[in-house]
Motif scaffolding. Sequence first.
Motif, PDB file in Angstrom:
ATOM      1  N   ASP A   9       6.358  11.984  47.146  1.00  0.00           N
ATOM      2  CA  ASP A   9       5.178  12.838  47.311  1.00  0.00           C
ATOM      3  C   ASP A   9       5.592  14.302  47.402  1.00  0.00           C
ATOM      4  O   ASP A   9       6.390  14.680  48.282  1.00  0.00           O
ATOM      5  N   ASP A  10       5.054  15.107  46.482  1.00  0.00           N
ATOM      6  CA  ASP A  10       5.242  16.567  46.494  1.00  0.00           C
ATOM      7  C   ASP A  10       6.700  16.966  46.669  1.00  0.00           C
ATOM      8  O   ASP A  10       7.030  17.853  47.466  1.00  0.00           O
ATOM      9  N   LEU A  11       7.579  16.328  45.910  1.00  0.00           N
ATOM     10  CA  LEU A  11       9.006  16.647  45.997  1.00  0.00           C
ATOM     11  C   LEU A  11       9.286  17.999  45.350  1.00  0.00           C
ATOM     12  O   LEU A  11       8.907  18.242  44.198  1.00  0.00           O
ATOM     13  N   CYS A  12       9.936  18.869  46.094  1.00  0.00           N
ATOM     14  CA  CYS A  12      10.374  20.166  45.581  1.00  0.00           C
ATOM     15  C   CYS A  12      11.864  20.319  45.854  1.00  0.00           C
ATOM     16  O   CYS A  12      12.326  20.018  46.963  1.00  0.00           O
ATOM     17  N   VAL A  13      12.603  20.750  44.842  1.00  0.00           N
ATOM     18  CA  VAL A  13      14.029  21.010  45.006  1.00  0.00           C
ATOM     19  C   VAL A  13      14.325  22.402  44.462  1.00  0.00           C
ATOM     20  O   VAL A  13      14.043  22.691  43.291  1.00  0.00           O
ATOM     21  N   ASP A  14      14.868  23.265  45.318  1.00  0.00           N
ATOM     22  CA  ASP A  14      15.289  24.610  44.917  1.00  0.00           C
ATOM     23  C   ASP A  14      16.789  24.738  45.140  1.00  0.00           C
ATOM     24  O   ASP A  14      17.320  24.238  46.151  1.00  0.00           O
ATOM     25  N   PHE A  15      17.462  25.399  44.223  1.00  0.00           N
ATOM     26  CA  PHE A  15      18.887  25.699  44.403  1.00  0.00           C
ATOM     27  C   PHE A  15      19.021  27.143  44.855  1.00  0.00           C
ATOM     28  O   PHE A  15      18.560  28.074  44.172  1.00  0.00           O
ATOM     29  N   GLN A  16      19.635  27.323  46.009  1.00  0.00           N
ATOM     30  CA  GLN A  16      19.773  28.651  46.605  1.00  0.00           C
ATOM     31  C   GLN A  16      21.043  29.320  46.071  1.00  0.00           C
ATOM     32  O   GLN A  16      22.149  29.051  46.547  1.00  0.00           O
ATOM     33  N   LEU A  17      20.860  30.195  45.094  1.00  0.00           N
ATOM     34  CA  LEU A  17      21.964  30.892  44.451  1.00  0.00           C
ATOM     35  C   LEU A  17      22.040  32.328  44.958  1.00  0.00           C
ATOM     36  O   LEU A  17      21.070  32.862  45.515  1.00  0.00           O
ATOM     37  N   PRO A  18      23.202  32.985  44.770  1.00  0.00           N
ATOM     38  CA  PRO A  18      23.364  34.353  45.282  1.00  0.00           C
ATOM     39  C   PRO A  18      22.311  35.329  44.776  1.00  0.00           C
ATOM     40  O   PRO A  18      21.915  36.248  45.495  1.00  0.00           O
ATOM     41  N   ASP A  19      21.834  35.125  43.546  1.00  0.00           N
ATOM     42  CA  ASP A  19      20.857  36.063  42.990  1.00  0.00           C
ATOM     43  C   ASP A  19      19.417  35.550  43.116  1.00  0.00           C
ATOM     44  O   ASP A  19      18.516  36.022  42.436  1.00  0.00           O
ATOM     45  N   GLY A  20      19.207  34.576  44.003  1.00  0.00           N
ATOM     46  CA  GLY A  20      17.850  34.096  44.251  1.00  0.00           C
ATOM     47  C   GLY A  20      17.712  32.599  44.082  1.00  0.00           C
ATOM     48  O   GLY A  20      18.595  31.930  43.529  1.00  0.00           O
ATOM     49  N   ASP A  21      16.603  32.046  44.565  1.00  0.00           N
ATOM     50  CA  ASP A  21      16.350  30.613  44.471  1.00  0.00           C
ATOM     51  C   ASP A  21      15.918  30.232  43.052  1.00  0.00           C
ATOM     52  O   ASP A  21      15.155  30.957  42.412  1.00  0.00           O
ATOM     53  N   VAL A  22      16.418  29.079  42.601  1.00  0.00           N
ATOM     54  CA  VAL A  22      16.040  28.549  41.292  1.00  0.00           C
ATOM     55  C   VAL A  22      15.330  27.218  41.507  1.00  0.00           C
ATOM     56  O   VAL A  22      15.944  26.246  41.973  1.00  0.00           O
ATOM     57  N   PRO A  23      14.035  27.131  41.194  1.00  0.00           N
ATOM     58  CA  PRO A  23      13.322  25.861  41.360  1.00  0.00           C
ATOM     59  C   PRO A  23      13.720  24.861  40.275  1.00  0.00           C
ATOM     60  O   PRO A  23      13.685  25.179  39.090  1.00  0.00           O
ATOM     61  N   ALA A  24      14.108  23.652  40.693  1.00  0.00           N
ATOM     62  CA  ALA A  24      14.516  22.609  39.748  1.00  0.00           C
ATOM     63  C   ALA A  24      13.495  21.488  39.662  1.00  0.00           C
ATOM     64  O   ALA A  24      13.328  20.878  38.609  1.00  0.00           O
ATOM     65  N   VAL A  25      12.817  21.182  40.766  1.00  0.00           N
ATOM     66  CA  VAL A  25      11.761  20.166  40.799  1.00  0.00           C
ATOM     67  C   VAL A  25      10.581  20.757  41.558  1.00  0.00           C
ATOM     68  O   VAL A  25      10.748  21.328  42.639  1.00  0.00           O
ATOM     69  N   LYS A  26       9.378  20.623  40.975  1.00  0.00           N
ATOM     70  CA  LYS A  26       8.205  21.290  41.538  1.00  0.00           C
ATOM     71  C   LYS A  26       7.076  20.282  41.792  1.00  0.00           C
ATOM     72  O   LYS A  26       6.438  19.798  40.851  1.00  0.00           O
ATOM     73  N   ASN A  27       6.885  19.937  43.056  1.00  0.00           N
ATOM     74  CA  ASN A  27       5.750  19.113  43.481  1.00  0.00           C
ATOM     75  C   ASN A  27       5.590  17.829  42.670  1.00  0.00           C
ATOM     76  O   ASN A  27       4.511  17.510  42.163  1.00  0.00           O
ATOM     77  N   VAL A  28       6.672  17.081  42.559  1.00  0.00           N
ATOM     78  CA  VAL A  28       6.649  15.816  41.813  1.00  0.00           C
ATOM     79  C   VAL A  28       6.207  14.678  42.723  1.00  0.00           C
ATOM     80  O   VAL A  28       6.723  14.522  43.836  1.00  0.00           O
ATOM     81  N   SER A  29       5.264  13.896  42.243  1.00  0.00           N
ATOM     82  CA  SER A  29       4.796  12.707  42.956  1.00  0.00           C
ATOM     83  C   SER A  29       4.774  11.535  41.983  1.00  0.00           C
ATOM     84  O   SER A  29       4.215  11.644  40.889  1.00  0.00           O
ATOM     85  N   LEU A  30       5.371  10.422  42.399  1.00  0.00           N
ATOM     86  CA  LEU A  30       5.361   9.219  41.557  1.00  0.00           C
ATOM     87  C   LEU A  30       5.575   7.983  42.418  1.00  0.00           C
ATOM     88  O   LEU A  30       5.968   8.068  43.584  1.00  0.00           O
ATOM     89  N   ALA A  63      21.229  22.954  47.682  1.00  0.00           N
ATOM     90  CA  ALA A  63      19.888  22.478  47.323  1.00  0.00           C
ATOM     91  C   ALA A  63      18.997  22.408  48.566  1.00  0.00           C
ATOM     92  O   ALA A  63      19.406  21.881  49.609  1.00  0.00           O
ATOM     93  N   ARG A  64      17.792  22.935  48.456  1.00  0.00           N
ATOM     94  CA  ARG A  64      16.804  22.836  49.529  1.00  0.00           C
ATOM     95  C   ARG A  64      15.723  21.876  49.058  1.00  0.00           C
ATOM     96  O   ARG A  64      15.082  22.097  48.024  1.00  0.00           O
ATOM     97  N   VAL A  65      15.515  20.808  49.833  1.00  0.00           N
ATOM     98  CA  VAL A  65      14.609  19.731  49.420  1.00  0.00           C
ATOM     99  C   VAL A  65      13.419  19.679  50.374  1.00  0.00           C
ATOM    100  O   VAL A  65      13.581  19.689  51.604  1.00  0.00           O
ATOM    101  N   ARG A  66      12.211  19.596  49.803  1.00  0.00           N
ATOM    102  CA  ARG A  66      10.989  19.473  50.600  1.00  0.00           C
ATOM    103  C   ARG A  66      10.144  18.340  50.016  1.00  0.00           C
ATOM    104  O   ARG A  66      10.300  17.962  48.860  1.00  0.00           O
ATOM    105  N   GLY A  67       9.238  17.829  50.833  1.00  0.00           N
ATOM    106  CA  GLY A  67       8.383  16.731  50.402  1.00  0.00           C
ATOM    107  C   GLY A  67       8.754  15.447  51.102  1.00  0.00           C
ATOM    108  O   GLY A  67       9.358  15.460  52.184  1.00  0.00           O
TER     109      GLY A  67
END
Length: 532
Positions: A9-30, A63-67
Amino acid sequence: MTTPLLEIDDLCVDFQLPDGDVPAVKNVSLRVKEGETLALVGESGSGKSVTSTAILRLLPELARVRGAIRFRGEDLLQVPSRRMRELRGNQIATVFQEPMTSLNPLHRIGDQIKEVLRLHRGLRGAKARAKVIDLLDQVGIPEPQRRITSYPHELSGGQRQRVMIAMALACEPQLLIADEPTTALDVTVQAQILTLLKDLQRRYGMAILFITHDLGIVRHFADRVCVMRRGELLEQGRTQDVFASPKHDYTRALIDAEPSGSKAPVAENSPILLEASDLRVRFAIKRRLFGANEYFEAVRGIDVTLKRGQTLGIVGESGSGKSTLGRALLRLLESQGKIRFDDTDIGHLDAAAMRPIRKRMQVVFQDPFGSLSPRLTVGEIIGEGLRVHHPEYKRAERDQRVQQALEEVALDPAMRQRYPHEFSGGQRQRIAIARALVLQPEFLLLDEPTSALDRSVQATVIELLRELQRRHSLTYLFISHDLAVVRALADSVLVMKEGRVVEQGTTQELFDHPREAYTRELMRAAFLGEAA
């Protein structure tokens, strides 16, 4: 209503890089139900593998994981690490894409499976050995009592993948995550692995989360499908419904990206560029101090004729001799028999005599990342051949040729100062093609140039190869185990097995009316010949 085995449910994964966060997974539910196969599809970079890795909690620290990710109601993102280690292998198992990099090359396969049994089931000694032999037998490894002592390099690609499946099934998991498990395999081996997974799924009642970019497999293997792009879940539903009536334009584009069309035939009076007769290649497999050496004959008396502007497709399983034949024709391997290129007999030329001809015969390999030096810029990689074959060129002229080659393959010449790791897989393959084109060759050996690419990227590379052939009257020897790609690119096809030609003919004749059982089996395995 039955609770799903896996709920995301609402899985979000961001990679915290030196020049800013890069979203890899955005609010995925399955959801994945017990006993079903759910396919997760999309191009490279769509977030498929990041999603599966998040389920196992194996993402890197940045990686920062939410959901929420619930397995039988238990949120995997909240359970202690000790509990997660209990779940991995026991109840949730994984099979990765490349078994050679997943298996330890220093340990026998039996010991690697025993380690899983020891850690998760406490089995040791004779009981562990008996269980390993049983598992190897279940996944179709021949002579499991003998193979238990083999090292990974002593097995074929399909056998190594079977070992990975045996390790995954050692603890009878409820969920198997299969991440591109057949991408690197021939179509016949691929079909065997898919059949094996289905049989084992029925036997153990497990669910499968199947990650792939090959929609041909999804259509025949999965109960439901989820389509991802740039980290977002665009569409999901029953497989037959998604294929029959895709709701999203991207899904339609993926389906339409399956190789299609056919090549215009070359003129009847087109001159012969490359010709070989009774070509043979053998390798010494045992050298003796006394007595005769033992040899393995990889190519056994093959005749090849290629006209200017023609594409000859060579297909067959791994070990059939396809790549060996190609390398022999380019005089990259010693061979017996006659080879003529244009009007020159090159069969017995030494390295010095071959050098002037080399620039007219170039090669593009399967893995662009492995064939491009990571220490050189793209400009240096493409210009390397010019330094060897055209030492009279000044730096400015070389640079101009490099820029022209990049433009030919639809890449921005300004990117020539970058390194290979800064490009996508499709871009790297274009760079490899540019490296070959910069010498203005007449003949290209294309050895599995699209097998490592997503279908959509593959389609653009196929169209690029077609356009370059039309523009420069190039002659191709196209080696592949992907019959759909061969059908779209080749004038004629040569089918190989165990170093011999099983069947050959025009592409249309061979695909419409294959004469040999082996050819029909290849097509059935590629989902191209169900009616054959």
